[in-house]
Design a protein around this motif. Structure first.
Motif, PDB file in Angstrom:
ATOM      1  N   ARG A  29       0.875  -1.176   0.000  1.00 36.02           N
ATOM      2  CA  ARG A  29       0.000   0.000   0.000  1.00 36.02           C
ATOM      3  C   ARG A  29       0.910   1.223   0.000  1.00 36.02           C
ATOM      4  O   ARG A  29       1.955   1.235   0.653  1.00 36.02           O
ATOM      5  CB  ARG A  29      -0.939   0.002   1.205  1.00 36.02           C
ATOM      6  N   PRO A  30       0.539   2.271  -0.729  1.00 38.72           N
ATOM      7  CA  PRO A  30       1.352   3.488  -0.751  1.00 38.72           C
ATOM      8  C   PRO A  30       1.059   4.346   0.478  1.00 38.72           C
ATOM      9  O   PRO A  30       0.226   3.999   1.320  1.00 38.72           O
ATOM     10  CB  PRO A  30       0.875   4.177  -2.028  1.00 38.72           C
ATOM     11  N   TYR A  31       1.758   5.479   0.588  1.00 35.90           N
ATOM     12  CA  TYR A  31       1.339   6.483   1.566  1.00 35.90           C
ATOM     13  C   TYR A  31      -0.092   6.909   1.222  1.00 35.90           C
ATOM     14  O   TYR A  31      -0.458   7.016   0.053  1.00 35.90           O
ATOM     15  CB  TYR A  31       2.242   7.703   1.507  1.00 35.90           C
ATOM     16  N   VAL A  32      -0.901   7.154   2.246  1.00 34.12           N
ATOM     17  CA  VAL A  32      -2.310   7.488   2.031  1.00 34.12           C
ATOM     18  C   VAL A  32      -2.654   8.771   2.785  1.00 34.12           C
ATOM     19  O   VAL A  32      -2.364   8.900   3.981  1.00 34.12           O
ATOM     20  CB  VAL A  32      -3.240   6.349   2.524  1.00 34.12           C
ATOM     21  N   PRO A 129       1.142   5.558   6.835  1.00 34.34           N
ATOM     22  CA  PRO A 129       2.411   4.984   6.386  1.00 34.34           C
ATOM     23  C   PRO A 129       2.251   3.968   5.256  1.00 34.34           C
ATOM     24  O   PRO A 129       1.257   3.236   5.197  1.00 34.34           O
ATOM     25  CB  PRO A 129       2.961   4.295   7.644  1.00 34.34           C
ATOM     26  N   ALA A 130       3.243   3.932   4.379  1.00 34.59           N
ATOM     27  CA  ALA A 130       3.304   2.899   3.350  1.00 34.59           C
ATOM     28  C   ALA A 130       3.619   1.549   3.999  1.00 34.59           C
ATOM     29  O   ALA A 130       4.209   1.494   5.087  1.00 34.59           O
ATOM     30  CB  ALA A 130       4.374   3.251   2.315  1.00 34.59           C
ATOM     31  N   PHE A 214      10.284  -3.346  11.393  1.00 27.01           N
ATOM     32  CA  PHE A 214      10.148  -1.907  11.638  1.00 27.01           C
ATOM     33  C   PHE A 214      11.156  -1.150  10.785  1.00 27.01           C
ATOM     34  O   PHE A 214      12.354  -1.431  10.808  1.00 27.01           O
ATOM     35  CB  PHE A 214      10.386  -1.602  13.116  1.00 27.01           C
ATOM     36  N   VAL A 215      10.665  -0.186  10.002  1.00 28.31           N
ATOM     37  CA  VAL A 215      11.518   0.662   9.166  1.00 28.31           C
ATOM     38  C   VAL A 215      11.612   2.024   9.855  1.00 28.31           C
ATOM     39  O   VAL A 215      10.601   2.708  10.010  1.00 28.31           O
ATOM     40  CB  VAL A 215      10.938   0.803   7.743  1.00 28.31           C
ATOM     41  N   PRO A 216      12.788   2.462  10.292  1.00 33.87           N
ATOM     42  CA  PRO A 216      12.868   3.656  11.137  1.00 33.87           C
ATOM     43  C   PRO A 216      12.751   4.987  10.404  1.00 33.87           C
ATOM     44  O   PRO A 216      12.276   5.964  10.977  1.00 33.87           O
ATOM     45  CB  PRO A 216      14.248   3.525  11.794  1.00 33.87           C
ATOM     46  N   ASP A 217      13.186   5.065   9.152  1.00 33.58           N
ATOM     47  CA  ASP A 217      13.273   6.370   8.473  1.00 33.58           C
ATOM     48  C   ASP A 217      12.320   6.432   7.288  1.00 33.58           C
ATOM     49  O   ASP A 217      12.316   5.556   6.427  1.00 33.58           O
ATOM     50  CB  ASP A 217      14.710   6.616   7.988  1.00 33.58           C
ATOM     51  N   SER A 218      11.539   7.502   7.250  1.00 34.90           N
ATOM     52  CA  SER A 218      10.566   7.700   6.179  1.00 34.90           C
ATOM     53  C   SER A 218      10.838   9.026   5.471  1.00 34.90           C
ATOM     54  O   SER A 218      11.175  10.020   6.124  1.00 34.90           O
ATOM     55  CB  SER A 218       9.144   7.709   6.755  1.00 34.90           C
TER      56      SER A 218
END
Length: 353
Positions: A29-32, A129-130, A214-218
Motif C-alpha cells: 500500500r502506498p502512503y495514504v 504509512p506505506a 520496523f523501518v525507522p526512516d521515512s
C-alpha cells in the motif's frame, strides 16, 4: 503468536519436508492521505498568562501535555472540541492547534482563528504509512496448509504528540527560529498494534510464522490512519487465502471454512456466501464473485463480505455490481439506533429496526 510482538530471532521460511508446493505473493500500500472532508482548524486565546485552545484534535490530552515545549506554549488548556471535520486517524488537527497557539501568544488578549486550506491539509498533514506484505505458504499433496508465513514492513503508525525533551511531532515546531527535532521513531509493541495489527490470521493453520519489520526512516511525515496496519494486512491475508485456495484447487469459501474453527467466524462466512448465492462452479466470462473475512484485532466484530463484479474485456475496468455483508457485532450498546456525539445523544425510534 498472540498479537503481541517479541524480540525473538526471526526463523527462516522453511516449509516442512512433506510440502509439495510453495505459494508466495507480495502486496503493498502506498502512503495514504487522510484528506478530511473539512480541512483542519483551531482557535486560541492567550490572556492573563493562560493559553486556551479550541481544537477538534482526536487526542486533546496528549496535545495539552505536549505542546511544542514550555518556551512556546505554556499553560495550554484545550476546551471542549468545536464542530470540526473529525478524522480517521491523525491528520493536521494537532498541527493547526499549535499554529493558533503561537499566533495567540504573539497577540495577547485577542482570539485567533486558524483554518488550513485544502492545499495545506493535503500537503502538510501526516500521511498514513506505506506498507509491504510478503506472504508464503507451504502445502502438501492434498492441498493442506502446513506452514503460513506473513511478513510486513512499515514505519511507525503513531506520531501523536508525546513528551520527549527537545523534540516535537508538531509541524510548526520544526520551523521555529530555534526548531525542535522530530521525535525518535519506535516500533509499537502493543497487542495488535500498528504495523502488525491483524497480521496474525484467525485461521487455524498448524504452523504460523508472523514477522514484523520496523523501518525507522521515512521520506514523508506519517502517523495513524484509521485501523493502522489492519486493513493492509487483512487485504494481503485474504487475497493470499484466495491464491492458496486456487493452488490447492479448493473453492475459496470451502477453504476458509476448513480452517476457521470459531463458530461465529464460520457463521458469517457461510451466511454471506448463502445470501449472495455463492456458486463453486465458474461464472460466465467477465463476471465473478469474491469473498473476504475479517475480525478486527482478532477480538472484535466478525464480518464477511461477498462482492459480485464484472470486468470490461476491452478496458479491463472492474465494476462492483453487488455486495452482501454478514457482520456479527454482538450486543449493541445503542439498541434503538441512537446517534451519539460529544454533546448529546439523539435517537430515532425507527432506527435499527
Amino acid at each position: 503468536m498472540d498479537g503481541t510482538p517479541t524480540n525473538d530471532p526471526i526463523p527462516p521460511f522453511e516449509p516442512p519436508a512433506s510440502a509439495t508446493q510453495t505459494v508466495a505473493a507480495v502486496y503493498s500500500r502506498p502512503y495514504v492521505r487522510h484528506a478530511s472532508l473539512g480541512p483542519s482548524s483551531a482557535a486560541a486565546q492567550f490572556e492573563d498568562g493562560k493559553l486556551t485552545v479550541w481544537t477538534h484534535s482526536q487526542g486533546v490530552y496528549p496535545l495539552r501535555r505536549h505542546g511544542a515545549g514550555p518556551r512556546h506554549a505554556p499553560g495550554r488548556h484545550p476546551r471542549h472540541p468545536p464542530a470540526g471535520p473529525r478524522r480517521y486517524g491523525h491528520n493536521g488537527a494537532d498541527d493547526v492547534a499549535l499554529d493558533a497557539a503561537l499566533l495567540a501568544k504573539a497577540v495577547p488578549g485577542r482570539p485567533v482563528l486558524v483554518k488550513w486550506s485544502r492545499h495545506d491539509e493535503n500537503l502538510w498533514e501526516p500521511f498514513g504509512p506505506a506498507m509491504v506484505m510478503k506472504l508464503q505458504a507451504g502445502l502438501d499433496s492434498a492441498g493442506e496448509v502446513l506452514l503460513w508465513s506473513h511478513e510486513t514492513w512499515s514505519y511507525s503508525h503513531s506520531a501523536r504528540p508525546r513528551v520527549e525533551p527537545g523534540r516535537s511531532s508538531l509541524l510548526a515546531a520544526h520551523h521555529l527560529s530555534r526548531p525542535f527535532a522530530p521525535p525518535t521513531q519506535q516500533p509499537g509493541r502493543g497487542f495488535h498494534g500498528g504495523i502488525h495489527r491483524n497480521a496474525d490470521p484467525l485461521y487455524a493453520f498448524p504452523r504460523r510464522r508472523i514477522v514484523k519489520h520496523f523501518v525507522p526512516d521515512s521520506p514523508l511525515r506519517h502517523s495513524a490512519l484509521r485501523s493502522l496496519g489492519a486493513f493492509s494486512n487483512i487485504f494481503a491475508s485474504e487475497s493470499f487465502v484466495d491464491e492458496v485456495a486456487a493452488a490447492a484447487q479448493i473453492d475459496p469459501v470451502a477453504f476458509r471454512l476448513r480452517y476457521l474453527t470459531d463458530p461465529r467466524a464460520r457463521d458469517v462466512v457461510a451466511t454471506a456466501a448463502e445470501r449472495a448465492g455463492w456458486r463453486a462452479e465458474p461464472r460466465p466470462a467477465g463476471r465473478g464473485q469474491g469473498i473476504a473475512f475479517s475480525r478486527y484485532k482478532n477480538t472484535m466484530i466478525y464480518s464477511a463480505v461477498v462482492v459480485e463484479a464484472t470486468v470490461d474485456p476491452e478496458s479491463g475496468v472492474v465494476h462492483a455490481e453487488r455486495a452482501v455483508a454478514a457482520p456479527t457485532p454482538g450486543r449493541s450498546s445503542t439498541p434503538t439506533g441512537c446517534a451519539i456525539n460529544w454533546r448529546a445523544a439523539s435517537c430515532s425510534r425507527s432506527a435499527g429496526r
